[in-house]
Design a protein around this motif. Structure first.
Motif, PDB file in Angstrom:
ATOM      1  N   GLU A 143      49.493  21.265  72.974  1.00  0.00           N
ATOM      2  CA  GLU A 143      48.739  22.289  73.696  1.00  0.00           C
ATOM      3  C   GLU A 143      49.649  23.160  74.552  1.00  0.00           C
ATOM      4  O   GLU A 143      49.396  24.357  74.715  1.00  0.00           O
ATOM      5  CB  GLU A 143      47.673  21.624  74.573  1.00  0.00           C
ATOM      6  CG  GLU A 143      46.597  20.885  73.801  1.00  0.00           C
ATOM      7  CD  GLU A 143      45.749  21.826  72.960  1.00  0.00           C
ATOM      8  OE1 GLU A 143      45.662  23.020  73.321  1.00  0.00           O
ATOM      9  OE2 GLU A 143      45.179  21.370  71.954  1.00  0.00           O
ATOM     10  N   THR A 144      50.714  22.591  75.088  1.00  0.00           N
ATOM     11  CA  THR A 144      51.572  23.322  76.025  1.00  0.00           C
ATOM     12  C   THR A 144      52.935  23.673  75.455  1.00  0.00           C
ATOM     13  O   THR A 144      53.668  24.441  76.070  1.00  0.00           O
ATOM     14  CB  THR A 144      51.773  22.488  77.305  1.00  0.00           C
ATOM     15  OG1 THR A 144      52.350  21.211  76.953  1.00  0.00           O
ATOM     16  CG2 THR A 144      50.445  22.264  77.998  1.00  0.00           C
ATOM     17  N   HIS A 145      53.289  23.114  74.293  1.00  0.00           N
ATOM     18  CA  HIS A 145      54.626  23.330  73.740  1.00  0.00           C
ATOM     19  C   HIS A 145      54.545  23.673  72.252  1.00  0.00           C
ATOM     20  O   HIS A 145      53.610  23.269  71.557  1.00  0.00           O
ATOM     21  CB  HIS A 145      55.503  22.077  73.905  1.00  0.00           C
ATOM     22  CG  HIS A 145      55.861  21.754  75.310  1.00  0.00           C
ATOM     23  ND1 HIS A 145      54.939  21.256  76.218  1.00  0.00           N
ATOM     24  CD2 HIS A 145      57.049  21.851  75.986  1.00  0.00           C
ATOM     25  CE1 HIS A 145      55.540  21.047  77.381  1.00  0.00           C
ATOM     26  NE2 HIS A 145      56.802  21.403  77.265  1.00  0.00           N
ATOM     27  N   ASN A 146      55.551  24.421  71.795  1.00  0.00           N
ATOM     28  CA  ASN A 146      55.787  24.602  70.368  1.00  0.00           C
ATOM     29  C   ASN A 146      56.725  23.483  69.911  1.00  0.00           C
ATOM     30  O   ASN A 146      57.843  23.365  70.415  1.00  0.00           O
ATOM     31  CB  ASN A 146      56.404  25.968  70.084  1.00  0.00           C
ATOM     32  CG  ASN A 146      55.471  27.109  70.426  1.00  0.00           C
ATOM     33  OD1 ASN A 146      54.264  27.037  70.165  1.00  0.00           O
ATOM     34  ND2 ASN A 146      56.003  28.159  71.019  1.00  0.00           N
ATOM     35  N   VAL A 147      56.271  22.680  68.958  1.00  0.00           N
ATOM     36  CA  VAL A 147      57.020  21.502  68.517  1.00  0.00           C
ATOM     37  C   VAL A 147      57.596  21.786  67.126  1.00  0.00           C
ATOM     38  O   VAL A 147      56.873  22.202  66.222  1.00  0.00           O
ATOM     39  CB  VAL A 147      56.135  20.249  68.492  1.00  0.00           C
ATOM     40  CG1 VAL A 147      56.964  19.017  68.154  1.00  0.00           C
ATOM     41  CG2 VAL A 147      55.430  20.072  69.830  1.00  0.00           C
ATOM     42  N   THR A 148      58.904  21.547  66.966  1.00  0.00           N
ATOM     43  CA  THR A 148      59.587  21.756  65.694  1.00  0.00           C
ATOM     44  C   THR A 148      60.356  20.491  65.335  1.00  0.00           C
ATOM     45  O   THR A 148      61.106  19.967  66.159  1.00  0.00           O
ATOM     46  CB  THR A 148      60.552  22.945  65.763  1.00  0.00           C
ATOM     47  OG1 THR A 148      59.836  24.110  66.184  1.00  0.00           O
ATOM     48  CG2 THR A 148      61.186  23.207  64.403  1.00  0.00           C
ATOM     49  N   ALA A 149      60.169  20.006  64.107  1.00  0.00           N
ATOM     50  CA  ALA A 149      60.913  18.849  63.607  1.00  0.00           C
ATOM     51  C   ALA A 149      62.196  19.340  62.949  1.00  0.00           C
ATOM     52  O   ALA A 149      62.177  20.272  62.147  1.00  0.00           O
ATOM     53  CB  ALA A 149      60.068  18.051  62.624  1.00  0.00           C
ATOM     54  N   GLU A 150      63.313  18.689  63.273  1.00  0.00           N
ATOM     55  CA  GLU A 150      64.642  19.052  62.747  1.00  0.00           C
ATOM     56  C   GLU A 150      65.236  17.846  62.028  1.00  0.00           C
ATOM     57  O   GLU A 150      65.388  16.777  62.612  1.00  0.00           O
ATOM     58  CB  GLU A 150      65.554  19.488  63.887  1.00  0.00           C
ATOM     59  CG  GLU A 150      66.992  19.742  63.486  1.00  0.00           C
ATOM     60  CD  GLU A 150      67.901  19.951  64.679  1.00  0.00           C
ATOM     61  OE1 GLU A 150      69.143  19.950  64.486  1.00  0.00           O
ATOM     62  OE2 GLU A 150      67.390  20.085  65.806  1.00  0.00           O
ATOM     63  N   ALA A 151      65.555  18.011  60.741  1.00  0.00           N
ATOM     64  CA  ALA A 151      66.107  16.918  59.937  1.00  0.00           C
ATOM     65  C   ALA A 151      67.448  17.342  59.369  1.00  0.00           C
ATOM     66  O   ALA A 151      67.656  18.498  58.997  1.00  0.00           O
ATOM     67  CB  ALA A 151      65.153  16.535  58.806  1.00  0.00           C
ATOM     68  N   ASN A 152      68.365  16.365  59.268  1.00  0.00           N
ATOM     69  CA  ASN A 152      69.712  16.647  58.774  1.00  0.00           C
ATOM     70  C   ASN A 152      70.231  15.419  58.031  1.00  0.00           C
ATOM     71  O   ASN A 152      70.037  14.282  58.470  1.00  0.00           O
ATOM     72  CB  ASN A 152      70.648  16.996  59.935  1.00  0.00           C
ATOM     73  CG  ASN A 152      72.007  17.456  59.455  1.00  0.00           C
ATOM     74  OD1 ASN A 152      72.114  18.079  58.408  1.00  0.00           O
ATOM     75  ND2 ASN A 152      73.044  17.154  60.203  1.00  0.00           N
ATOM     76  N   LEU A 153      70.902  15.660  56.890  1.00  0.00           N
ATOM     77  CA  LEU A 153      71.512  14.594  56.088  1.00  0.00           C
ATOM     78  C   LEU A 153      73.018  14.702  56.213  1.00  0.00           C
ATOM     79  O   LEU A 153      73.612  15.720  55.870  1.00  0.00           O
ATOM     80  CB  LEU A 153      71.089  14.707  54.622  1.00  0.00           C
ATOM     81  CG  LEU A 153      71.783  13.757  53.639  1.00  0.00           C
ATOM     82  CD1 LEU A 153      71.545  12.302  54.019  1.00  0.00           C
ATOM     83  CD2 LEU A 153      71.322  14.031  52.213  1.00  0.00           C
TER      84      LEU A 153
END
Length: 248
Positions: free
Chosen positions: A113-123
């Motif tokens: 509700e209060t934040h923009n959430v982004t998932a970051e993945a790296n191999l």
């Protein structure tokens, strides 16, 4: 003459009253308003109250990768999936069509509700050709899954070990303040086998040699050329074996 004794009685009574008292006359005092109001002690308030802890959202994190593949001749896929799991169950390790599947549950703050959430993945896997080589970003919403794919191709036989990283990036909508936290780091191990039991370089060299031999055998008139070379070799041997005639 009759009033004089009554006057004396009144005067005597006044002196008797004065003699019994301490000489002070009590005067009534008005009650103060503060004395009638109830006493209320002020409650202490902290100057910087701590914010309430964020509600945690439970999700299932599943990693799938090939356990064995041929080096230099084929590629495969590594997949990481982040999905909602209301029950909090952990997916057991299993084999699926030759691949290894590893699952775990994670808990992340529910700040959608209060934040923009982004998932970051790296191999991160040394010696392996990886596409994409950089980090992958996926927006994360409440109740929605996010999936990441990598294409891998080993060039040489051997054991390749790497790590699949998952971070979450939180950006506050009102201020733009950003926070990055590490969520998971899972180990990946892939075995690259030889091509027909040979190393990749040896297999390529054998292929080149076979192509050359096949081209020579298929060359026109190769049989006549071989016979000609064989007859010339026999003639040279005959002249070499003849006795030399010396001077008499």
């Amino acid at each position: 003459m009759n009033r004089f004794p009554a006057l004396l009685s009144v005067i005597a009574l006044i002196f008797a009253v004065l003699a019994c008292s301490d000489g002070t006359v009590a005067t009534p005092q008005a009650a103060s308003p503060t004395s009638l109001a109830p006493v209320v002690e002020p409650t202490s308030q902290p100057e910087n109250p701590e914010p309430a802890p964020a509600i945690l959202e439970t999700r299932r994190l599943t990693l799938e990768f090939p356990s064995k593949m041929r080096a230099g001749v084929e590629g495969d896929i590594i997949r990481l999936k982040l999905e909602v799991d209301d029950l909090g169950n952990i997916t057991p390790t299993a084999q699926f069509e030759g691949n290894t599947v590893v699952g775990e549950t994670i808990q992340i703050p529910d700040l959608y509700e209060t934040h923009n959430v982004t998932a970051e993945a790296n191999l991160d896997m040394a010696g392996m050709l990886i596409q994409p080589a950089d980090a992958i970003y996926e927006p994360l919403k409440r109740g929605q899954s996010a999936t990441f794919f990598w294409s891998i191709r080993p060039q040489e036989p051997g054991i390749y070990r790497g790590t699949v990283w998952l971070h979450l990036n939180f950006e506050e909508k009102s201020t733009g303040e950003q926070t990055r936290i590490a969520v998971s780091a899972q180990i990946v191990e892939v075995e690259a086998v030889d091509f027909f039991g040979l190393s990749v370089n040896l297999a390529r060299t054998s292929g080149v040699i076979g192509a050359v031999v096949g081209g020579v055998i298929g060359f026109p008139f190769i049989e006549d050329i071989i016979k000609f070379l064989f007859k010339r070799r026999k003639t040279l041997i005959f002249f070499c074996k003849r006795p030399r005639q010396g001077n008499i």
